[in-house]
Design a protein around this motif. Structure first.
Motif, PDB file in Angstrom:
ATOM      1  N   ILE A  49       9.817 -13.244 -17.013  1.00  0.00           N
ATOM      2  CA  ILE A  49      10.407 -13.684 -18.276  1.00  0.00           C
ATOM      3  C   ILE A  49       9.641 -13.036 -19.424  1.00  0.00           C
ATOM      4  O   ILE A  49       8.413 -12.961 -19.393  1.00  0.00           O
ATOM      5  N   GLY A  50      10.366 -12.552 -20.420  1.00  0.00           N
ATOM      6  CA  GLY A  50       9.730 -11.916 -21.563  1.00  0.00           C
ATOM      7  C   GLY A  50       9.922 -12.716 -22.840  1.00  0.00           C
ATOM      8  O   GLY A  50      10.933 -13.404 -23.010  1.00  0.00           O
ATOM      9  N   GLY A  51       8.948 -12.614 -23.743  1.00  0.00           N
ATOM     10  CA  GLY A  51       9.056 -13.296 -25.028  1.00  0.00           C
ATOM     11  C   GLY A  51       7.952 -12.844 -25.960  1.00  0.00           C
ATOM     12  O   GLY A  51       6.997 -12.191 -25.539  1.00  0.00           O
ATOM     13  N   VAL A  52       8.094 -13.179 -27.232  1.00  0.00           N
ATOM     14  CA  VAL A  52       7.048 -12.816 -28.192  1.00  0.00           C
ATOM     15  C   VAL A  52       5.833 -13.723 -27.991  1.00  0.00           C
ATOM     16  O   VAL A  52       5.982 -14.896 -27.661  1.00  0.00           O
ATOM     17  N   PRO A  53       4.627 -13.173 -28.169  1.00  0.00           N
ATOM     18  CA  PRO A  53       3.411 -13.989 -27.988  1.00  0.00           C
ATOM     19  C   PRO A  53       3.130 -14.830 -29.226  1.00  0.00           C
ATOM     20  O   PRO A  53       2.133 -14.647 -29.919  1.00  0.00           O
ATOM     21  N   GLU A  54       4.043 -15.750 -29.510  1.00  0.00           N
ATOM     22  CA  GLU A  54       3.947 -16.574 -30.718  1.00  0.00           C
ATOM     23  C   GLU A  54       4.046 -18.048 -30.370  1.00  0.00           C
ATOM     24  O   GLU A  54       4.422 -18.425 -29.256  1.00  0.00           O
ATOM     25  N   HIS A  55       3.761 -18.877 -31.358  1.00  0.00           N
ATOM     26  CA  HIS A  55       3.678 -20.327 -31.166  1.00  0.00           C
ATOM     27  C   HIS A  55       4.975 -20.953 -30.643  1.00  0.00           C
ATOM     28  O   HIS A  55       4.936 -21.977 -29.974  1.00  0.00           O
ATOM     29  N   PHE A  56       6.113 -20.324 -30.936  1.00  0.00           N
ATOM     30  CA  PHE A  56       7.394 -20.838 -30.431  1.00  0.00           C
ATOM     31  C   PHE A  56       7.394 -20.942 -28.905  1.00  0.00           C
ATOM     32  O   PHE A  56       8.078 -21.777 -28.337  1.00  0.00           O
ATOM     33  N   ASN A  57       6.644 -20.063 -28.260  1.00  0.00           N
ATOM     34  CA  ASN A  57       6.682 -19.974 -26.800  1.00  0.00           C
ATOM     35  C   ASN A  57       5.519 -20.659 -26.100  1.00  0.00           C
ATOM     36  O   ASN A  57       5.333 -20.482 -24.889  1.00  0.00           O
ATOM     37  N   LEU A  58       4.755 -21.472 -26.843  1.00  0.00           N
ATOM     38  CA  LEU A  58       3.615 -22.147 -26.217  1.00  0.00           C
ATOM     39  C   LEU A  58       4.047 -23.041 -25.053  1.00  0.00           C
ATOM     40  O   LEU A  58       3.318 -23.170 -24.064  1.00  0.00           O
ATOM     41  N   ALA A  59       5.222 -23.616 -25.131  1.00  0.00           N
ATOM     42  CA  ALA A  59       5.700 -24.497 -24.049  1.00  0.00           C
ATOM     43  C   ALA A  59       5.764 -23.747 -22.714  1.00  0.00           C
ATOM     44  O   ALA A  59       5.483 -24.323 -21.654  1.00  0.00           O
ATOM     45  N   GLU A 103       7.656 -25.587  -7.414  1.00  0.00           N
ATOM     46  CA  GLU A 103       9.062 -25.514  -6.995  1.00  0.00           C
ATOM     47  C   GLU A 103       9.354 -24.229  -6.201  1.00  0.00           C
ATOM     48  O   GLU A 103      10.505 -23.864  -5.985  1.00  0.00           O
ATOM     49  N   GLY A 104       8.276 -23.517  -5.817  1.00  0.00           N
ATOM     50  CA  GLY A 104       8.449 -22.304  -5.025  1.00  0.00           C
ATOM     51  C   GLY A 104       8.867 -21.086  -5.827  1.00  0.00           C
ATOM     52  O   GLY A 104       9.417 -20.121  -5.282  1.00  0.00           O
ATOM     53  N   ILE A 105       8.599 -21.129  -7.154  1.00  0.00           N
ATOM     54  CA  ILE A 105       8.983 -20.008  -8.023  1.00  0.00           C
ATOM     55  C   ILE A 105       7.723 -19.390  -8.629  1.00  0.00           C
ATOM     56  O   ILE A 105       6.923 -20.080  -9.260  1.00  0.00           O
ATOM     57  N   HIS A 106       7.558 -18.080  -8.437  1.00  0.00           N
ATOM     58  CA  HIS A 106       6.445 -17.368  -9.070  1.00  0.00           C
ATOM     59  C   HIS A 106       6.965 -16.766 -10.365  1.00  0.00           C
ATOM     60  O   HIS A 106       7.458 -15.639 -10.391  1.00  0.00           O
ATOM     61  N   LEU A 107       6.886 -17.560 -11.442  1.00  0.00           N
ATOM     62  CA  LEU A 107       7.372 -17.105 -12.750  1.00  0.00           C
ATOM     63  C   LEU A 107       6.244 -16.378 -13.464  1.00  0.00           C
ATOM     64  O   LEU A 107       5.150 -16.909 -13.616  1.00  0.00           O
ATOM     65  N   ARG A 108       6.526 -15.150 -13.860  1.00  0.00           N
ATOM     66  CA  ARG A 108       5.521 -14.316 -14.522  1.00  0.00           C
ATOM     67  C   ARG A 108       5.942 -14.081 -15.965  1.00  0.00           C
ATOM     68  O   ARG A 108       7.054 -13.627 -16.225  1.00  0.00           O
ATOM     69  N   TRP A 109       5.052 -14.412 -16.902  1.00  0.00           N
ATOM     70  CA  TRP A 109       5.340 -14.222 -18.321  1.00  0.00           C
ATOM     71  C   TRP A 109       4.929 -12.820 -18.748  1.00  0.00           C
ATOM     72  O   TRP A 109       3.838 -12.354 -18.422  1.00  0.00           O
ATOM     73  N   GLN A 110       5.814 -12.145 -19.494  1.00  0.00           N
ATOM     74  CA  GLN A 110       5.489 -10.819 -20.027  1.00  0.00           C
ATOM     75  C   GLN A 110       5.556 -10.859 -21.551  1.00  0.00           C
ATOM     76  O   GLN A 110       6.627 -11.106 -22.122  1.00  0.00           O
ATOM     77  N   ASP A 111       4.419 -10.641 -22.197  1.00  0.00           N
ATOM     78  CA  ASP A 111       4.403 -10.584 -23.661  1.00  0.00           C
ATOM     79  C   ASP A 111       5.196  -9.374 -24.149  1.00  0.00           C
ATOM     80  O   ASP A 111       5.039  -8.270 -23.624  1.00  0.00           O
ATOM     81  N   CYS A 112       6.040  -9.605 -25.168  1.00  0.00           N
ATOM     82  CA  CYS A 112       6.815  -8.524 -25.788  1.00  0.00           C
ATOM     83  C   CYS A 112       6.561  -8.555 -27.293  1.00  0.00           C
ATOM     84  O   CYS A 112       7.417  -9.020 -28.065  1.00  0.00           O
ATOM     85  N   PRO A 113       5.371  -8.074 -27.733  1.00  0.00           N
ATOM     86  CA  PRO A 113       5.033  -8.160 -29.162  1.00  0.00           C
ATOM     87  C   PRO A 113       5.969  -7.344 -30.056  1.00  0.00           C
ATOM     88  O   PRO A 113       6.074  -7.594 -31.250  1.00  0.00           O
ATOM     89  N   LYS A 141      15.995  -3.818 -16.230  1.00  0.00           N
ATOM     90  CA  LYS A 141      15.595  -4.751 -15.167  1.00  0.00           C
ATOM     91  C   LYS A 141      14.072  -4.896 -15.050  1.00  0.00           C
ATOM     92  O   LYS A 141      13.546  -5.204 -13.987  1.00  0.00           O
ATOM     93  N   ASP A 142      13.379  -4.676 -16.172  1.00  0.00           N
ATOM     94  CA  ASP A 142      11.932  -4.907 -16.193  1.00  0.00           C
ATOM     95  C   ASP A 142      11.637  -6.400 -16.317  1.00  0.00           C
ATOM     96  O   ASP A 142      10.560  -6.860 -15.932  1.00  0.00           O
ATOM     97  N   ILE A 143      12.576  -7.137 -16.930  1.00  0.00           N
ATOM     98  CA  ILE A 143      12.480  -8.600 -16.981  1.00  0.00           C
ATOM     99  C   ILE A 143      13.819  -9.184 -16.529  1.00  0.00           C
ATOM    100  O   ILE A 143      14.854  -8.512 -16.603  1.00  0.00           O
ATOM    101  N   ASP A 144      13.763 -10.419 -16.055  1.00  0.00           N
ATOM    102  CA  ASP A 144      14.982 -11.099 -15.597  1.00  0.00           C
ATOM    103  C   ASP A 144      15.540 -12.017 -16.679  1.00  0.00           C
ATOM    104  O   ASP A 144      16.752 -12.221 -16.776  1.00  0.00           O
ATOM    105  N   ILE A 145      14.635 -12.585 -17.462  1.00  0.00           N
ATOM    106  CA  ILE A 145      14.972 -13.594 -18.473  1.00  0.00           C
ATOM    107  C   ILE A 145      14.269 -13.198 -19.773  1.00  0.00           C
ATOM    108  O   ILE A 145      13.166 -12.648 -19.743  1.00  0.00           O
ATOM    109  N   ALA A 146      14.896 -13.503 -20.905  1.00  0.00           N
ATOM    110  CA  ALA A 146      14.242 -13.252 -22.201  1.00  0.00           C
ATOM    111  C   ALA A 146      14.425 -14.454 -23.112  1.00  0.00           C
ATOM    112  O   ALA A 146      15.496 -15.052 -23.162  1.00  0.00           O
ATOM    113  N   VAL A 147      13.363 -14.813 -23.825  1.00  0.00           N
ATOM    114  CA  VAL A 147      13.448 -15.798 -24.908  1.00  0.00           C
ATOM    115  C   VAL A 147      13.548 -14.953 -26.169  1.00  0.00           C
ATOM    116  O   VAL A 147      12.572 -14.338 -26.594  1.00  0.00           O
TER     117      VAL A 147
END
Length: 284
Positions: free
Chosen positions: A6-16, A29-39, A52-58
């Motif tokens: 999953i990709g997202g900006v390294p900002e306070h919105f994404n602290l959760a 839950e058997g999921i290896h979720l990897r966070w990718q910073d996208c500054p 296809k470098d990320i599957d999900i984006a915030v």
């Protein structure tokens, strides 16, 4: 264990996201979720979804809507932040500009074409009645550090970015803030590649359930304001102000809002056509 990125900006919105990852909630839950910073922001995430470098984006709502219409094979599955994004309009500390009107025809620093900083320059220009062909010029700077360099050395004149993220740069005198431009719609959505949705529906539902359980009570987490202030180098009072005006969402963006955004982007010639709600969204 299935790896999902999953990709997202390294900002306070994404602290959760950081908190749920730190707590190992996806692994349980058997999921290896990897966070990718996208500054570099939305434009970079759109590209990462396509490649296809990320599957999900915030990702910023207007940016992903534009990119799906431009051919990105992804869908919005949920709103993440319901409230508008408050874009600060910044100039270098020694720049001669005092008002937004002074920026008419000047050069806007943008992270990349199709990014929020690019699209919001159009919204700001429209808000002030500028000629979009004559009065908008752009300099690609990639990220916040690039914007600092461009505004300091004069290769760009102004830069639009989320005002609380850039507030430390205003506080230390790197930037001056000369105005704000809020998005007239929910700012962040969760977008997922179509092929990933088709083969990973249950995992996706699990990921959303976990993050939604955290965002729904995010403001009630003990000392969350201090945690954000310390982690992101912000003043406590700024964080408290931001928490007071920010609401998360646990549901899919509605049809009326999607139509409103498209009409605005179409009027600005940012998108070539208005497409169906179903082309842009997917209800899990």
């Amino acid at each position: 264990m299935k790896q999902i990125t999953i990709g997202g900006v390294p900002e306070h919105f994404n602290l959760a996201w950081y908190l749920t990852l730190k707590n190992g909630e996806y692994k349980d839950e058997g999921i290896h979720l990897r966070w990718q910073d996208c500054p570099e922001g939305t434009g970079a995430m759109c590209k990462a979804l396509r490649n296809k470098d990320i599957d999900i984006a915030v990702i910023l709502t207007e940016g992903i809507i534009k990119d799906i219409i431009d051919g990105n094979p992804s869908k919005i599955v949920q709103t993440f932040v319901q409230t508008p994004l408050n874009w600060g309009i910044h100039v270098g500390k020694n720049a001669p500009y005092k008002t937004i009107e002074d920026l008419k025809g000047k050069k806007a620093a943008i992270s990349r074409y199709g990014s929020g900083s690019h699209l919001m320059a159009y919204i700001n220009a429209e808000n002030h009645g500028w000629d979009l062909k004559k009065h908008l010029n752009f300099e690609v700077v990639n990220d916040l550090n690039g914007a600092v360099e461009a505004l300091t050395n004069g290769t760009a004149d102004y830069f639009m970015w989320e005002k609380f993220t850039t507030k430390p740069l205003v506080d230390n005198g790197t930037f001056r803030s000369i105005g704000n431009c809020p998005t007239p719609w929910p700012c962040f959505v969760i977008a997922v590649r179509e092929d990933f949705i088709e083969s990973n529906k249950e995992d996706l539902k699990t990921i959303l359930r976990i993050i939604n359980n955290t965002t729904i009570e995010f403001k009630d987490i003990p000392s969350i304001d201090r945690t954000i202030a310390n982690r992101y180098g912000q003043q406590l009072q700024d964080v408290q102000e931001w928490l007071g005006i920010t609401e998360w969402s646990q549901s899919l963006i509605d049809k009326k809002t999607v139509t409103t955004i498209q009409k605005e982007l179409h009027a600005l010639n940012i998108i070539p056509e208005i497409v169906s709600y179903e082309k842009l969204t997917y209800k899990l």
